[in-house]
Design a protein around this motif. Structure first.
Motif, PDB file in Angstrom:
ATOM      1  N   LYS A  35      -1.801  -7.072   1.753  1.00  0.00           N
ATOM      2  CA  LYS A  35      -0.479  -6.757   2.291  1.00  0.00           C
ATOM      3  C   LYS A  35      -0.242  -5.258   2.291  1.00  0.00           C
ATOM      4  O   LYS A  35       0.320  -4.698   3.241  1.00  0.00           O
ATOM      5  CB  LYS A  35       0.609  -7.459   1.467  1.00  0.00           C
ATOM      6  CG  LYS A  35       1.994  -7.333   2.074  1.00  0.00           C
ATOM      7  CD  LYS A  35       3.001  -8.232   1.379  1.00  0.00           C
ATOM      8  CE  LYS A  35       4.349  -8.174   2.083  1.00  0.00           C
ATOM      9  NZ  LYS A  35       5.342  -9.069   1.462  1.00  0.00           N
ATOM     10  N   ASN A  36      -0.681  -4.579   1.241  1.00  0.00           N
ATOM     11  CA  ASN A  36      -0.512  -3.130   1.159  1.00  0.00           C
ATOM     12  C   ASN A  36      -1.280  -2.427   2.279  1.00  0.00           C
ATOM     13  O   ASN A  36      -0.798  -1.434   2.841  1.00  0.00           O
ATOM     14  CB  ASN A  36      -0.984  -2.633  -0.209  1.00  0.00           C
ATOM     15  CG  ASN A  36      -0.543  -1.211  -0.488  1.00  0.00           C
ATOM     16  OD1 ASN A  36       0.520  -0.786  -0.046  1.00  0.00           O
ATOM     17  ND2 ASN A  36      -1.354  -0.471  -1.208  1.00  0.00           N
ATOM     18  N   VAL A  37      -2.466  -2.940   2.622  1.00  0.00           N
ATOM     19  CA  VAL A  37      -3.245  -2.362   3.724  1.00  0.00           C
ATOM     20  C   VAL A  37      -2.467  -2.477   5.034  1.00  0.00           C
ATOM     21  O   VAL A  37      -2.362  -1.508   5.797  1.00  0.00           O
ATOM     22  CB  VAL A  37      -4.614  -3.068   3.850  1.00  0.00           C
ATOM     23  CG1 VAL A  37      -5.290  -2.703   5.178  1.00  0.00           C
ATOM     24  CG2 VAL A  37      -5.520  -2.676   2.695  1.00  0.00           C
ATOM     25  N   MET A  38      -1.883  -3.640   5.302  1.00  0.00           N
ATOM     26  CA  MET A  38      -1.156  -3.842   6.558  1.00  0.00           C
ATOM     27  C   MET A  38       0.103  -2.979   6.629  1.00  0.00           C
ATOM     28  O   MET A  38       0.421  -2.410   7.676  1.00  0.00           O
ATOM     29  CB  MET A  38      -0.783  -5.323   6.707  1.00  0.00           C
ATOM     30  CG  MET A  38      -1.976  -6.235   6.900  1.00  0.00           C
ATOM     31  SD  MET A  38      -1.473  -7.945   7.230  1.00  0.00           S
ATOM     32  CE  MET A  38      -3.007  -8.796   6.857  1.00  0.00           C
ATOM     33  N   VAL A  39       0.820  -2.890   5.513  1.00  0.00           N
ATOM     34  CA  VAL A  39       2.052  -2.096   5.488  1.00  0.00           C
ATOM     35  C   VAL A  39       1.751  -0.620   5.711  1.00  0.00           C
ATOM     36  O   VAL A  39       2.411   0.058   6.510  1.00  0.00           O
ATOM     37  CB  VAL A  39       2.805  -2.296   4.153  1.00  0.00           C
ATOM     38  CG1 VAL A  39       3.944  -1.301   4.020  1.00  0.00           C
ATOM     39  CG2 VAL A  39       3.344  -3.723   4.060  1.00  0.00           C
ATOM     40  N   THR A  40       0.738  -0.101   5.031  1.00  0.00           N
ATOM     41  CA  THR A  40       0.408   1.324   5.168  1.00  0.00           C
ATOM     42  C   THR A  40      -0.209   1.625   6.541  1.00  0.00           C
ATOM     43  O   THR A  40      -0.006   2.709   7.078  1.00  0.00           O
ATOM     44  CB  THR A  40      -0.552   1.773   4.062  1.00  0.00           C
ATOM     45  OG1 THR A  40      -1.698   0.884   4.013  1.00  0.00           O
ATOM     46  CG2 THR A  40       0.136   1.738   2.696  1.00  0.00           C
ATOM     47  N   TYR A  41      -0.936   0.646   7.107  1.00  0.00           N
ATOM     48  CA  TYR A  41      -1.462   0.837   8.466  1.00  0.00           C
ATOM     49  C   TYR A  41      -0.316   0.950   9.465  1.00  0.00           C
ATOM     50  O   TYR A  41      -0.330   1.801  10.353  1.00  0.00           O
ATOM     51  CB  TYR A  41      -2.375  -0.322   8.846  1.00  0.00           C
ATOM     52  CG  TYR A  41      -2.680  -0.387  10.323  1.00  0.00           C
ATOM     53  CD1 TYR A  41      -3.470   0.585  10.932  1.00  0.00           C
ATOM     54  CD2 TYR A  41      -2.166  -1.405  11.127  1.00  0.00           C
ATOM     55  CE1 TYR A  41      -3.740   0.549  12.290  1.00  0.00           C
ATOM     56  CE2 TYR A  41      -2.425  -1.452  12.482  1.00  0.00           C
ATOM     57  CZ  TYR A  41      -3.216  -0.484  13.054  1.00  0.00           C
ATOM     58  OH  TYR A  41      -3.468  -0.524  14.405  1.00  0.00           O
ATOM     59  N   ASP A  53      -6.144   4.944   1.061  1.00  0.00           N
ATOM     60  CA  ASP A  53      -6.169   4.544  -0.356  1.00  0.00           C
ATOM     61  C   ASP A  53      -6.052   3.030  -0.479  1.00  0.00           C
ATOM     62  O   ASP A  53      -6.732   2.409  -1.305  1.00  0.00           O
ATOM     63  CB  ASP A  53      -5.020   5.210  -1.122  1.00  0.00           C
ATOM     64  CG  ASP A  53      -5.268   6.692  -1.372  1.00  0.00           C
ATOM     65  OD1 ASP A  53      -6.436   7.123  -1.262  1.00  0.00           O
ATOM     66  OD2 ASP A  53      -4.292   7.416  -1.665  1.00  0.00           O
ATOM     67  N   ALA A  54      -5.181   2.447   0.353  1.00  0.00           N
ATOM     68  CA  ALA A  54      -5.012   0.987   0.319  1.00  0.00           C
ATOM     69  C   ALA A  54      -6.292   0.287   0.775  1.00  0.00           C
ATOM     70  O   ALA A  54      -6.709  -0.715   0.176  1.00  0.00           O
ATOM     71  CB  ALA A  54      -3.842   0.575   1.216  1.00  0.00           C
ATOM     72  N   VAL A  55      -6.930   0.823   1.844  1.00  0.00           N
ATOM     73  CA  VAL A  55      -8.200   0.262   2.316  1.00  0.00           C
ATOM     74  C   VAL A  55      -9.272   0.398   1.236  1.00  0.00           C
ATOM     75  O   VAL A  55     -10.050  -0.538   0.982  1.00  0.00           O
ATOM     76  CB  VAL A  55      -8.657   0.973   3.610  1.00  0.00           C
ATOM     77  CG1 VAL A  55     -10.067   0.540   4.007  1.00  0.00           C
ATOM     78  CG2 VAL A  55      -7.678   0.692   4.747  1.00  0.00           C
ATOM     79  N   TYR A  56      -9.303   1.557   0.586  1.00  0.00           N
ATOM     80  CA  TYR A  56     -10.291   1.811  -0.470  1.00  0.00           C
ATOM     81  C   TYR A  56     -10.092   0.843  -1.641  1.00  0.00           C
ATOM     82  O   TYR A  56     -11.054   0.279  -2.167  1.00  0.00           O
ATOM     83  CB  TYR A  56     -10.160   3.257  -0.940  1.00  0.00           C
ATOM     84  CG  TYR A  56     -11.035   3.603  -2.120  1.00  0.00           C
ATOM     85  CD1 TYR A  56     -12.388   3.884  -1.946  1.00  0.00           C
ATOM     86  CD2 TYR A  56     -10.508   3.647  -3.410  1.00  0.00           C
ATOM     87  CE1 TYR A  56     -13.196   4.191  -3.032  1.00  0.00           C
ATOM     88  CE2 TYR A  56     -11.300   3.955  -4.504  1.00  0.00           C
ATOM     89  CZ  TYR A  56     -12.646   4.229  -4.314  1.00  0.00           C
ATOM     90  OH  TYR A  56     -13.434   4.526  -5.385  1.00  0.00           O
ATOM     91  N   ASN A  57      -8.831   0.670  -2.053  1.00  0.00           N
ATOM     92  CA  ASN A  57      -8.556  -0.220  -3.184  1.00  0.00           C
ATOM     93  C   ASN A  57      -8.944  -1.657  -2.875  1.00  0.00           C
ATOM     94  O   ASN A  57      -9.530  -2.356  -3.710  1.00  0.00           O
ATOM     95  CB  ASN A  57      -7.069  -0.153  -3.556  1.00  0.00           C
ATOM     96  CG  ASN A  57      -6.690   1.174  -4.165  1.00  0.00           C
ATOM     97  OD1 ASN A  57      -7.530   1.865  -4.763  1.00  0.00           O
ATOM     98  ND2 ASN A  57      -5.437   1.579  -4.025  1.00  0.00           N
ATOM     99  N   LEU A  58      -8.607  -2.118  -1.638  1.00  0.00           N
ATOM    100  CA  LEU A  58      -8.992  -3.467  -1.247  1.00  0.00           C
ATOM    101  C   LEU A  58     -10.511  -3.590  -1.151  1.00  0.00           C
ATOM    102  O   LEU A  58     -11.096  -4.564  -1.648  1.00  0.00           O
ATOM    103  CB  LEU A  58      -8.354  -3.824   0.094  1.00  0.00           C
ATOM    104  CG  LEU A  58      -8.749  -5.180   0.688  1.00  0.00           C
ATOM    105  CD1 LEU A  58      -8.334  -6.326  -0.234  1.00  0.00           C
ATOM    106  CD2 LEU A  58      -8.143  -5.379   2.073  1.00  0.00           C
ATOM    107  N   ILE A  89      -5.854 -10.048  -4.591  1.00  0.00           N
ATOM    108  CA  ILE A  89      -6.354  -9.834  -3.224  1.00  0.00           C
ATOM    109  C   ILE A  89      -5.194  -9.851  -2.226  1.00  0.00           C
ATOM    110  O   ILE A  89      -5.111  -8.987  -1.340  1.00  0.00           O
ATOM    111  CB  ILE A  89      -7.391 -10.918  -2.861  1.00  0.00           C
ATOM    112  CG1 ILE A  89      -8.656 -10.736  -3.694  1.00  0.00           C
ATOM    113  CG2 ILE A  89      -7.727 -10.857  -1.369  1.00  0.00           C
ATOM    114  CD1 ILE A  89      -9.651 -11.856  -3.546  1.00  0.00           C
ATOM    115  N   ILE A  90      -4.279 -10.816  -2.362  1.00  0.00           N
ATOM    116  CA  ILE A  90      -3.137 -10.911  -1.450  1.00  0.00           C
ATOM    117  C   ILE A  90      -2.304  -9.635  -1.492  1.00  0.00           C
ATOM    118  O   ILE A  90      -1.900  -9.087  -0.458  1.00  0.00           O
ATOM    119  CB  ILE A  90      -2.262 -12.130  -1.815  1.00  0.00           C
ATOM    120  CG1 ILE A  90      -3.012 -13.424  -1.511  1.00  0.00           C
ATOM    121  CG2 ILE A  90      -0.938 -12.098  -1.048  1.00  0.00           C
ATOM    122  CD1 ILE A  90      -2.289 -14.676  -1.970  1.00  0.00           C
TER     123      ILE A  90
END
Length: 554
Positions: free
Chosen positions: A168-174, A213-218, A163-164
């Motif tokens: 983090k990937n969501v924030m970086v890609t945003y 994609d990061a949002v979808y994966n999370l 989850i962590i």
């Protein structure tokens, strides 16, 4: 405020159990005995309790949003205030969108604080009180709850690392998508001029797709985790239902007690699940906080040094060398002087380091070797940055115009606080004639980045902005390059009048501008000063050089 909200949350949770208790008494006592008096009194009492519960919920939400407002104001003031105090090289290598995205992450931190202060206390109380009531009605059912609930925490903990990583990937890609938006829109003129709308639209789709994609994966991971928790809860409730129903059929438990236990378990299970899942938003807040501290942990500009009134007389640059990190030296052994009452020009081709020298003189960059002396007694590094910048003003090549009126862009807060003084300055220095030519004169709205202004008008505003502060040393970097001839002549005549009171460093690559204006001209070539003198001396030297070598300078 958080403490009050937590206390109100506990009261709300306690009052919320009133319905479960009343349901048990209604089924096992009041209805079988047809006790209408208790029925009506009980209904009125439950209504009043639930009404109080809603009132307390309202107050709790009020305190939480009031706390959120105060917290967000404080944290943005801290982070943004620190950001503005960071050295200029920090901003040279970073995208604005990335920084704004990190500042926007404060909402994640506040959301978790509210959740911890409010919902967590409610969930803890609801779980504990529900468990106590279940034990009161049935010890075996209570033991089942006590043994099964920790499994939820184990289930969440096993997935914590994944989850962590996804958060983090969501924030970086945003942040990447935000930076791409800003960069693209800032270059809209170049995009349209080259008819590259499709190219940049496609590039944006690629960057934004990474974020989605990061949002979808999370989201997919959280859905799967929620599904496992819900299935776990369903199995638990079915198990409790089967056990309690069997107890009712064997006359070991009353029907009302069965309803109450199911109601308590229905309250307890979500509360325990929320407590188990609390680490997800906590991790998200921690990641957001760490990302913000990546830049706030950088050292602010050092504002230590000599303070007090400084009267500028002479600036001496001695054997100055500079290089950007990881690159070859931009220039070396640069030496020149500028005195009060002098105009000194730095000339050279694009990219030779003229603008970088201007940055060094403003203490925006640190030089590699050499020295800069002020009044022959103080090293520039010994003077407080705030003190130095109060007497040194600059007009850079890239002029930033803020979205506001012309007057606000010249005098900032004085445009409102001391309007008459600003207008008197514009009239005295001769700027008023040019500003009156704008649609609403000094009250003209210039738009984002000064979109409604020409390049020359931007330079006129920037010069007025610099001179309004009454500088003792003025640094002009191609400050008249975008002006028409009349505007340029006005500025040169104005500076000629003012130069008795100040020192001027004039950076340009246009020799004709300096013919009757400069006291000394320094030619910067191949990283060093190759010649210096007044206009006539350099013109004579150039002729001799052409005669002897066929080139202007060796």
């Amino acid at each position: 405020m958080l403490g009050i909200a937590a206390f109100l949350g506990i009261a709300v949770a306690a009052l919320g159990l009133a319905m479960a208790i009343f349901s048990q008494r209604l089924i096992d006592d009041i209805l079988p005995k047809r006790n209408f008096e208790k029925l009506y009194l009980g209904i009125v009492l439950v209504f009043l309790l639930l009404l109080v519960k809603e009132g307390l919920s309202f107050l709790r939400q009020h305190f939480l949003i009031k706390q959120a407002k105060g917290f967000n104001l404080r944290i943005i003031d801290f982070f943004f205030g620190h950001l503005l105090r960071l050295p200029k090289p920090f901003f040279d290598m970073r995208k604005i969108g990335d920084l704004t995205a990190r500042l926007n992450d404060t909402t994640r931190i506040q959301r978790v604080i509210s959740q911890l202060a409010g919902n967590m206390m409610i969930d803890i109380l609801a779980a504990m009180v529900s468990l106590v009531f279940v034990f009161t009605y049935s010890v075996p059912a209570g033991l089942i709850c006590l043994l099964v609930m920790p499994l939820l925490f184990v289930l969440i903990y096993k997935n914590n690392t994944a989850i962590i990583s996804k958060q983090k990937n969501v924030m970086v890609t945003y942040a990447g998508a935000e930076a791409n938006y800003i960069s693209t829109l800032q270059g809209i003129e170049a995009i349209k001029g080259n008819n590259n709308q499709h190219l940049f639209a496609d590039a944006n789709n690629v960057v934004y797709k990474k974020y989605q994609d990061a949002v979808y994966n999370l989201g997919g991971f959280q859905i799967r985790l929620s599904f496992m928790i819900n299935v776990f809860g369903l199995i638990f409730l079915i198990g409790i239902l089967a056990y309690c129903s069997n107890e009712v059929l064997n006359n070991k438990m009353k029907t009302g007690e069965l309803i109450a236990i199911l109601s308590m378990c229905g309250t307890m299970l979500p509360s325990v699940a929320n407590l188990a899942l609390i680490m997800i938003p906590v991790n998200e807040a921690k990641i957001a906080f760490d990302r913000m501290f990546e830049f706030t942990s950088n050292t602010s500009e050092d504002d230590n040094g000599v303070a007090g009134e400084l009267n500028f007389e002479i600036l001496s640059v001695r054997n100055l060398s500079f290089r950007f990190a990881g690159r070859r030296p931009l220039f070396h052994n640069i030496s020149f002087n500028v005195k009060k009452g002098e105009v000194v020009a730095l000339m050279g081709e694009n990219g030779c380091g003229k603008s970088t020298i201007a940055q060094l003189l403003q203490k925006n960059y640190a030089f590699e070797s050499g020295n800069i002396m002020v009044n022959q007694t103080l090293q520039l590094s010994q003077i407080k940055i705030s003190e130095w910048r109060s007497i040194v003003k600059s007009v850079p090549q890239e002029i930033h115009i803020f979205n506001g009126t012309v007057l606000e862009n010249i005098a900032f807060e004085d445009a409102v606080n001391d309007t008459n003084h600003v207008l008197q300055f514009l009239k005295e220095y001769g700027f008023a004639v040019y500003i009156d030519g704008l649609p609403q004169s000094f009250m003209t709205m210039v738009g984002e980045g000064g979109i409604s202004l020409s390049g020359g008008q931007k330079q006129m505003i920037a010069l007025a902005r610099a001179l309004y502060k009454k500088p003792q040393l003025l640094i002009l970097d191609e400050a008249t390059a975008a002006m028409d001839r009349d505007s340029e002549q006005f500025i040169l005549k104005l500076l000629s009048k003012l130069k008795e009171q100040i020192g001027i460093v004039f950076i340009t690559h246009r020799l004709h501008v300096l013919k009757s204006f400069c006291d000394r001209i320094y030619l910067l070539e191949n990283g060093e000063i190759t010649a210096f003198g007044n206009h006539a001396e350099l013109a004579y030297a150039a002729i001799i050089c052409i005669v002897n070598t066929g080139r202007i300078w060796n």
